[in-house]
Design an enzyme around this catalytic site. Structure first.
Site, PDB file in Angstrom:
ATOM      1  N   ASN A 336     -60.339 -49.177  60.447  1.00  7.49           N
ATOM      2  CA  ASN A 336     -59.330 -48.124  60.630  1.00  7.49           C
ATOM      3  C   ASN A 336     -59.583 -46.956  59.675  1.00  7.49           C
ATOM      4  OD1 ASN A 336     -57.792 -49.174  62.736  1.00  7.49           O
ATOM      5  ND2 ASN A 336     -56.498 -50.386  61.359  1.00  7.49           N
ATOM      6  N   GLU A 371     -54.289 -57.779  63.154  1.00  2.00           N
ATOM      7  CA  GLU A 371     -55.625 -58.136  63.621  1.00  2.00           C
ATOM      8  C   GLU A 371     -55.793 -59.654  63.706  1.00  2.00           C
ATOM      9  OE1 GLU A 371     -56.024 -57.365  59.117  1.00  2.00           O
ATOM     10  OE2 GLU A 371     -54.834 -56.657  60.805  1.00  2.00           O
TER      11      GLU A 371
END
Length: 460
Positions: A336, A371
């Site tokens: 990210n 995640e």
């Protein structure tokens, strides 16, 4: 993967012979000696398959089968009735009683195990349908309707057009589905143009004697992968018939069988096909939105936890084991931070796809948060679970994820924590304990270098 089979016969020798044959194929076998005992054990044990003799002493196998199919607790369990050789009346009576299969004595081991494998596949689908409906009900949603008034479509592929026309004439008035005839060499073209059937009846002699190839072709295509397949074979084609079952055929009919037998078998397969369709459509759009992760399309935590509870409860009742895995994408924050959240989302979508591709339809896979993913595999041994976990781990790290033509592929890996649940005596852990075991194993995998599978201490 092992399944549980209940044998019901009032003759001890028959039970012992069957048990030896099935145990050698690594099935878990229990026994009943009467019809009443069969009904009681079936409710208590929830086997994956029931084998009934026609004579159970206190009642016939036909009556026992009728009662099993009338009980909501056992209605989904496949039932095979063992009939005397060369007795077509008993075969018809068994099918009318609701039997999923009829096996004629004496049973050779190859025929028995091939039939059992086919019935076990049917059992897995029915069980998952029932489990998902019960999970939906537990979440406060209405269960899907189990009535199939809309007629289906049956396509007949004979060795010759005359053979197929004979089948259709025999079925007239006994099935209410659309019945069409197709040539073997035109079948795939018809499917390509959207002419899809619910059931395919295929002669082993179709397509210049290559009817078995059609089974592989149907199973390989998305449009027909879940269709019912019934194979018609000659008495001398035993090897081809057994091969057909292992290639994915749902049922076999001996050439020249009574048209009523064919009609009863086709009605049974049509019912199973509609159940399979219901498995995919059982949750309406509102339920889908409530239970699916919007990004990956996987089930979310809200759905996964009650479904996991149900799998654990059934495992305890049946004495079977199941595997629980927690999976975390390694160093996902850096993905990210380096490429942005849109790229991070794309990575999660691809990870979800690769996980799903390595699992069975009966397995639960969900996005558990961020995640992290959760997987639960019913009826799974430790050895099988470790093999699947390693395959998933390797499959994710082996191929970098390609996101855009102007962007270099991203290499990622996952860490997996594994715990085993099921009947382990008085010390059997509950779901919360199993999740904690898997969570500790996951953190151990990360602490030991990431990109690995770690077994929880309880299962070790």
């Amino acid at each position: 993967m092992a399944g549980r089979i209940l044998i019901a016969d009032n003759v001890p020798t028959n039970r012992i012979i069957l048990k030896v044959k099935l145990a050698s194929a690594f099935y878990d076998v229990s026994q009943a000696t009467t019809g009443a005992g069969t009904l009681t054990q079936a409710r208590a044990e929830r086997p994956n398959l029931i084998l009934l003799d026609v004579d159970l002493g206190d009642m016939s196998g036909f009556e026992t089968c009728t009662r099993l199919k009338a009980d909501p607790v056992t209605a989904h369990i496949p039932v095979a009735i063992l009939t005397p050789a060369q007795n077509p009346e008993a075969k018809i009576a068994a099918l009318k009683a609701g039997a999923d299969e009829v096996l004629s004595k004496p049973l050779d081991e190859l025929t028995l195990t091939a039939r059992v494998r086919a019935l076990m596949r049917a059992s897995a689908t029915s069980e998952e349908l029932r489990r998902r409906n019960e999970t939906a009900h537990a979440l406060g949603f209405s269960e899907a309707h189990g009535h199939y008034e809309a007629p289906g479509k049956i396509i007949l592929i004979g060795t010759t057009a005359e053979e197929a026309m004979g089948w259709r004439a025999g079925l007239k008035g006994m099935v209410h589905d659309e019945v069409a005839i197709e040539r073997a060499d035109h079948l795939l073209e018809s499917i390509y143009h959207g002419d899809i059937a619910d059931l395919y009846v295929i002669s082993t002699g179709a397509g210049d004697g290559d009817g078995l190839r059609l089974i592989s072709d149907l199973r390989a295509r998305e449009a027909t992968r879940d269709a019912g397949i019934v194979v018609v074979h000659g008495p001398q084609d035993r090897r081809e018939a057994l091969m057909a079952l292992d290639l994915g055929a749902n049922d076999l009919i001996v050439r020249g069988a009574d048209p009523e037998e064919m009609a009863l078998r086709l009605r049974s397969q049509m019912r199973r096909k509609k159940e399979t369709d219901l498995l995919r459509l059982t949750l309406d759009e509102g339920l889908r939105l409530a239970t699916r992760d919007k990004l990956t399309g996987l089930y979310n935590r809200h759905y996964a936890l009650p479904h996991l509870d149900k799998i654990a409860r059934e495992a305890r009742e049946s004495g079977q084991h199941f595997a629980l895995m927690l999976i975390d994408v390694d160093r996902f924050k850096s993905v990210n931070d380096t490429w942005g959240h849109a790229t991070g989302d794309a990575v999660l979508i691809e990870v979800a796809r690769r996980l799903s591709d390595n699992l069975r339809s009966m397995d639960l896979v969900s996005r558990f948060g961020g995640e992290e993913f959760l997987i639960c595999m019913p009826m799974t041994s430790l050895m099988e679970a470790r093999a699947v976990a390693e395959r998933m781990r390797a499959g994710i790290c082996a191929r970098p994820i390609a996101l855009a033509p102007d962007q270099a592929p991203i290499s990622i890996s996952v860490s997996i924590g594994l715990a085993m649940g099921g009947d382990q005596g008085a010390a059997t852990p509950d779901v919360d304990t199993l999740l904690a075991i898997a969570d500790r194993a996951l953190y151990a995998a990360k602490a030991e270098g990431r990109n690995q599978v770690t077994l929880g201490s309880y299962a070790a």
